[in-house]
Design an enzyme around this catalytic site. Structure first.
Site, mmCIF file in Angstrom:
data_model
loop_
_atom_site.group_PDB
_atom_site.id
_atom_site.type_symbol
_atom_site.label_atom_id
_atom_site.label_comp_id
_atom_site.label_asym_id
_atom_site.label_seq_id
_atom_site.Cartn_x
_atom_site.Cartn_y
_atom_site.Cartn_z
ATOM 1 N N GLY A 1 0.783 -1.226 0.000
ATOM 2 C CA GLY A 1 0.000 0.000 0.000
ATOM 3 C C GLY A 1 0.815 1.277 0.000
ATOM 4 O O GLY A 1 0.474 2.240 -0.689
ATOM 5 N N ASP A 2 1.879 1.315 0.778
ATOM 6 C CA ASP A 2 2.662 2.546 0.949
ATOM 7 C C ASP A 2 4.146 2.301 0.724
ATOM 8 O O ASP A 2 4.991 2.818 1.464
ATOM 9 C CB ASP A 2 2.451 3.136 2.351
ATOM 10 C CG ASP A 2 1.090 3.767 2.525
ATOM 11 O OD1 ASP A 2 0.630 4.421 1.571
ATOM 12 O OD2 ASP A 2 0.492 3.612 3.597
#
Length: 113
Positions: free
Chosen positions: A20-21
């Protein structure tokens, strides 16, 4: 070398964070001393807003394979750049990756080549 044994939950959490990040990439840095004029530089980077620095530092210290830097735009980066550390981290999280699994596999092939 990773400082400890990780539970499956921790591995899955780190994989989700990377999915996600995070970013897995290989950069061709100009270097005339190399045969083709470039040096291959692989990276794994996790990103987080500096607003949540305390919690992000906990995650970074759990991993213990890279270094933390704060960008001027208020984003923190946890950068893993040593090839041995990248391989170790990707081996740890790859079974749990969803979005970046193919990038992990490719990055490991590039590093090993």
């Amino acid at each position: 070398m990773l400082p400890k044994i990780f539970s499956s939950t921790q591995k899955a959490y780190l994989a989700g964070f990377l999915d996600g990040d995070g970013s897995i990439y290989v950069r061709a840095k100009p270097n005339p001393s190399y045969k083709f004029g470039f040096q291959i530089a692989p990276y794994v980077v996790l990103f987080q807003s500096a607003k949540d620095k305390d919690n992000f530092e906990k995650i970074c210290s759990l991993i213990g394979l890279g270094y933390l830097r704060e960008r001027k735009d208020g984003i923190l980066e946890y950068i893993i750049s040593r090839t041995s550390n990248i391989l170790e981290f990707l081996d740890l999280v790859e079974p749990f990756l969803i979005l970046k699994k193919s990038q992990s596999v490719l990055a490991k092939k590039i590093i090993k080549a």
